[in-house]
Design a protein around this motif. Structure first.
Motif, PDB file in Angstrom:
ATOM      1  N   VAL A  52       0.894  -1.142  -0.206  1.00 47.68           N
ATOM      2  CA  VAL A  52       0.055   0.136  -0.240  1.00 47.68           C
ATOM      3  C   VAL A  52       1.014   1.342  -0.041  1.00 47.68           C
ATOM      4  O   VAL A  52       1.976   1.431   0.815  1.00 47.68           O
ATOM      5  CB  VAL A  52      -0.879  -0.225   1.155  1.00 47.68           C
ATOM      6  N   VAL A  53       0.342   2.246  -0.808  1.00 46.39           N
ATOM      7  CA  VAL A  53       1.236   3.541  -0.960  1.00 46.39           C
ATOM      8  C   VAL A  53       0.431   4.575  -0.278  1.00 46.39           C
ATOM      9  O   VAL A  53      -0.841   4.355  -0.421  1.00 46.39           O
ATOM     10  CB  VAL A  53       1.736   3.878  -2.185  1.00 46.39           C
ATOM     11  N   PHE A  54       0.830   5.481   0.789  1.00 45.13           N
ATOM     12  CA  PHE A  54      -0.049   6.326   1.495  1.00 45.13           C
ATOM     13  C   PHE A  54       0.649   7.736   1.298  1.00 45.13           C
ATOM     14  O   PHE A  54       1.561   7.853   1.325  1.00 45.13           O
ATOM     15  CB  PHE A  54      -0.492   5.990   2.586  1.00 45.13           C
ATOM     16  N   ARG A  55      -0.306   8.762   1.332  1.00 42.70           N
ATOM     17  CA  ARG A  55       0.165   9.927   1.679  1.00 42.70           C
ATOM     18  C   ARG A  55       0.175  10.680   2.875  1.00 42.70           C
ATOM     19  O   ARG A  55      -1.063  10.494   3.645  1.00 42.70           O
ATOM     20  CB  ARG A  55      -0.554  10.952   0.460  1.00 42.70           C
ATOM     21  N   MET A  56       1.155  11.026   3.502  1.00 42.26           N
ATOM     22  CA  MET A  56       1.103  11.636   4.807  1.00 42.26           C
ATOM     23  C   MET A  56       0.338  13.072   4.879  1.00 42.26           C
ATOM     24  O   MET A  56       0.398  13.955   3.791  1.00 42.26           O
ATOM     25  CB  MET A  56       2.687  11.809   5.343  1.00 42.26           C
ATOM     26  N   PRO A  57      -0.211  13.425   5.945  1.00 44.22           N
ATOM     27  CA  PRO A  57      -0.910  14.722   6.040  1.00 44.22           C
ATOM     28  C   PRO A  57       0.114  15.824   6.205  1.00 44.22           C
ATOM     29  O   PRO A  57       1.365  15.561   6.713  1.00 44.22           O
ATOM     30  CB  PRO A  57      -1.564  14.633   7.278  1.00 44.22           C
ATOM     31  N   LEU A  58       0.014  16.875   5.587  1.00 36.68           N
ATOM     32  CA  LEU A  58       0.888  18.075   5.675  1.00 36.68           C
ATOM     33  C   LEU A  58       1.209  18.448   7.064  1.00 36.68           C
ATOM     34  O   LEU A  58       0.462  18.883   7.733  1.00 36.68           O
ATOM     35  CB  LEU A  58       0.523  19.237   4.817  1.00 36.68           C
ATOM     36  N   ALA A  59       2.465  18.619   7.618  1.00 39.94           N
ATOM     37  CA  ALA A  59       2.914  18.971   8.720  1.00 39.94           C
ATOM     38  C   ALA A  59       2.818  20.658   8.808  1.00 39.94           C
ATOM     39  O   ALA A  59       3.148  21.205   7.606  1.00 39.94           O
ATOM     40  CB  ALA A  59       4.117  18.598   9.231  1.00 39.94           C
ATOM     41  N   PRO A  60       2.815  21.476   9.611  1.00 38.70           N
ATOM     42  CA  PRO A  60       3.061  22.712   9.782  1.00 38.70           C
ATOM     43  C   PRO A  60       4.181  23.234   9.000  1.00 38.70           C
ATOM     44  O   PRO A  60       5.444  22.702   9.161  1.00 38.70           O
ATOM     45  CB  PRO A  60       3.087  23.292  11.185  1.00 38.70           C
ATOM     46  N   GLY A  61       4.203  24.106   7.969  1.00 43.94           N
ATOM     47  CA  GLY A  61       5.577  24.708   7.242  1.00 43.94           C
ATOM     48  C   GLY A  61       5.783  23.854   5.930  1.00 43.94           C
ATOM     49  O   GLY A  61       6.538  23.991   5.062  1.00 43.94           O
ATOM     50  N   GLU A  62       5.058  22.598   5.966  1.00 44.94           N
ATOM     51  CA  GLU A  62       5.026  21.699   4.490  1.00 44.94           C
ATOM     52  C   GLU A  62       4.398  22.217   3.448  1.00 44.94           C
ATOM     53  O   GLU A  62       3.182  22.525   3.840  1.00 44.94           O
ATOM     54  CB  GLU A  62       4.844  20.348   4.996  1.00 44.94           C
ATOM     55  N   THR A  63       4.932  22.233   2.267  1.00 44.32           N
ATOM     56  CA  THR A  63       4.200  22.453   0.987  1.00 44.32           C
ATOM     57  C   THR A  63       3.821  21.403   0.240  1.00 44.32           C
ATOM     58  O   THR A  63       3.078  21.267  -0.673  1.00 44.32           O
ATOM     59  CB  THR A  63       4.934  23.685   0.264  1.00 44.32           C
ATOM     60  N   GLN A  64       4.825  20.309   0.299  1.00 48.97           N
ATOM     61  CA  GLN A  64       4.619  19.264  -0.313  1.00 48.97           C
ATOM     62  C   GLN A  64       4.436  17.784   0.514  1.00 48.97           C
ATOM     63  O   GLN A  64       5.180  17.420   1.509  1.00 48.97           O
ATOM     64  CB  GLN A  64       5.931  18.857  -1.253  1.00 48.97           C
ATOM     65  N   PRO A  65       3.539  16.993   0.182  1.00 46.61           N
ATOM     66  CA  PRO A  65       3.401  15.727   1.095  1.00 46.61           C
ATOM     67  C   PRO A  65       4.406  14.848   0.831  1.00 46.61           C
ATOM     68  O   PRO A  65       5.188  14.691  -0.075  1.00 46.61           O
ATOM     69  CB  PRO A  65       1.909  15.196   0.640  1.00 46.61           C
ATOM     70  N   ARG A  66       4.741  13.958   2.188  1.00 46.37           N
ATOM     71  CA  ARG A  66       5.355  12.867   1.945  1.00 46.37           C
ATOM     72  C   ARG A  66       4.678  11.681   1.697  1.00 46.37           C
ATOM     73  O   ARG A  66       3.710  11.609   2.101  1.00 46.37           O
ATOM     74  CB  ARG A  66       6.123  12.829   3.453  1.00 46.37           C
ATOM     75  N   TYR A  67       5.600  10.556   1.305  1.00 44.68           N
ATOM     76  CA  TYR A  67       4.686   9.235   0.893  1.00 44.68           C
ATOM     77  C   TYR A  67       5.342   8.334   1.457  1.00 44.68           C
ATOM     78  O   TYR A  67       6.570   8.324   1.708  1.00 44.68           O
ATOM     79  CB  TYR A  67       4.545   9.341  -0.584  1.00 44.68           C
ATOM     80  N   GLY A  68       4.624   7.090   1.950  1.00 41.09           N
ATOM     81  CA  GLY A  68       5.033   5.938   2.473  1.00 41.09           C
ATOM     82  C   GLY A  68       4.669   4.741   1.517  1.00 41.09           C
ATOM     83  O   GLY A  68       3.644   4.750   0.640  1.00 41.09           O
ATOM     84  N   LEU A  69       5.368   3.840   1.642  1.00 40.61           N
ATOM     85  CA  LEU A  69       5.125   2.270   0.815  1.00 40.61           C
ATOM     86  C   LEU A  69       5.503   1.277   1.762  1.00 40.61           C
ATOM     87  O   LEU A  69       6.474   1.269   2.274  1.00 40.61           O
ATOM     88  CB  LEU A  69       5.922   2.527  -0.346  1.00 40.61           C
ATOM     89  N   VAL A  70       4.506   0.400   2.093  1.00 38.24           N
ATOM     90  CA  VAL A  70       4.727  -0.887   3.204  1.00 38.24           C
ATOM     91  C   VAL A  70       3.862  -2.111   2.654  1.00 38.24           C
ATOM     92  O   VAL A  70       3.110  -1.971   1.735  1.00 38.24           O
ATOM     93  CB  VAL A  70       4.193  -0.423   4.575  1.00 38.24           C
TER      94      VAL A  70
END
Length: 401
Positions: A52-70
């Motif tokens: 599964v690939v998933f998109r992390m919620p934006l943290a304060p100050g972030e403009t681009q999301p981070r992604y995970g793959l597990v």
């Protein structure tokens, strides 16, 4: 070919020779735009592994999301993380609440005592993800990961870019890639629909193949349009292990001086399924495709509801040829001819690169030096459609400036 060698070259799962080779490269797994705040998780399969690939919620100050793959199945009781919850620091299993971070570390095991040390030994299979050209790429090999190559069609900003995702091809990855060094099929399979095939007709072509830093260049040499005219050359490469770099008229069927460059990425999902992504790019003095913006994307089916191929589409013609060879071609039944020299060369290259990996080396095209990964221009030209070597070089110089 003996059956054992066919297995050696085609199987992509963990621990297989070709699978371990392919795990030394980055592969696209999804369009970034498919993952949203409302639907941040997607099932994917890559190299025989269900993930599964998933998109992390934006943290304060972030403009681009981070992604995970597990891995899809939780390490606790194997429930699917596709139904899990994405939180600020990872993904939580919907069954008992176990939570994992982007590296697969087990952060929480709610049903267990807080001091339960065993959770520190548990690791969910996880892989790094990077975004480029609106695609999410995954690396499934040993650390340290190489650089994600900045191929020209993916990284250039001086033009218009968009991505085409085709319906899944029901065959092994090697069949599409062998097609990339098989120029003999052009007229017979694509002649009625491809501009190049129509222009060439049934000429007596000559084909040459030679190695370069990232794969095998395919050169097609055909007679000039008139007696005494110089021969016409079409030259573009197979980029090892799973890509084809191509160029065609920007407007279908029209040779008007505008060119659509593309990279076709043939992703081995498992032994018998391949996903094709096409990253298209038209150079322009006015259009811009910023590197941090996701380009438009489109889906293209290759068959109708009854499973019949759309034979007026070039890529559907290819899919027909690849799939009807069998889910994994039985190469013990082939009768290879002189026109298959490129295919033989590619099979030999795959064997050689597998052996390099088995000895602990980096295979062809793996990039670790940042100075070699600015924008990697791949030379392509096609006299038939009017993109001559001088013009192609001019594009390369403009790109580097």
């Amino acid at each position: 070919m003996r059956q054992a060698e066919n297995e050696f070259l085609t199987r992509v799962g963990p621990g297989t020779p070709a699978g371990e080779l392919l795990r030394r490269y980055w592969h696209p797994i999804s369009i970034a735009g498919e993952l949203t705040e409302e639907n941040p998780i997607k099932r994917v399969t890559l190299l025989g592994e269900k993930l599964v690939v998933f998109r992390m919620p934006l943290a304060p100050g972030e403009t681009q999301p981070r992604y995970g793959l597990v891995a899809e199945q939780c390490r606790h009781r194997l429930a699917s993380l596709f139904y899990g919850r994405v939180e600020a620091d990872g993904i939580r299993c919907p069954y008992h609440g176990w939570k994992y971070d982007l590296k697969g570390n087990c952060l929480e095991t709610p049903p267990e005592p807080a001091e339960w040390a065993y959770k520190n030994e548990i690791r969910q299979p996880a892989y790094p993800v990077q975004k480029m050209a609106g695609l999410l790429f995954a690396y499934m090999g040993p650390a340290p990961a190489p650089l994600l190559p900045r191929w020209d069609c993916l990284a250039r900003e001086d033009g218009k870019r968009w991505v085409t995702i085709e319906s899944v091809i029901d065959c092994n990855w090697l069949q599409p890639m062998e097609n990339s060094v098989d120029p003999s099929h052009l007229y017979w399979l694509h002649g009625e629909t491809a501009a190049l095939g129509r222009e060439l007709g049934q000429y007596d072509e000559k084909h040459e193949f030679f190695m370069f830093d990232y794969g095998i260049v395919k050169r097609r040499i055909s007679p000039g349009k008139t007696p005494g005219a110089p021969p016409r050359i079409d030259e573009h490469p197979l980029m090892f292990p799973t890509m084809l770099r191509h160029v065609s008229p920007a407007d279908r069927g029209k040779i008007n001086g505008r060119y659509r460059h593309n990279i076709q990425i043939r992703v081995p999902l498992d032994d018998t399924h391949t996903q094709v992504y096409r990253v298209n790019f038209i150079p322009s003095n006015t259009d811009r495709s910023p590197a941090d913006q996701d380009p438009p994307y489109e889906y293209r089916p290759l068959k109708d509801a009854d499973g019949k191929y759309f034979m007026d589409i070039v890529s559907a013609q290819d899919a027909m040829a690849w799939e009807t060879q069998g889910s994994i071609t039985d190469r013990t039944q082939e009768h290879i001819g002189h026109g298959d020299r490129g295919i033989v060369m590619f099979r030999k290259l795959v064997r050689e690169q597998i052996e390099i990996v088995q000895k602990g080396g980096d295979p062809l095209g793996v990039i670790r030096d940042p100075s070699k990964n600015e924008i990697i221009h791949i030379d392509v030209f096609n006299d038939v459609i009017g993109l001559h070597p001088a013009n192609a070089g001019g594009e390369a110089r403009a790109e580097a400036s």
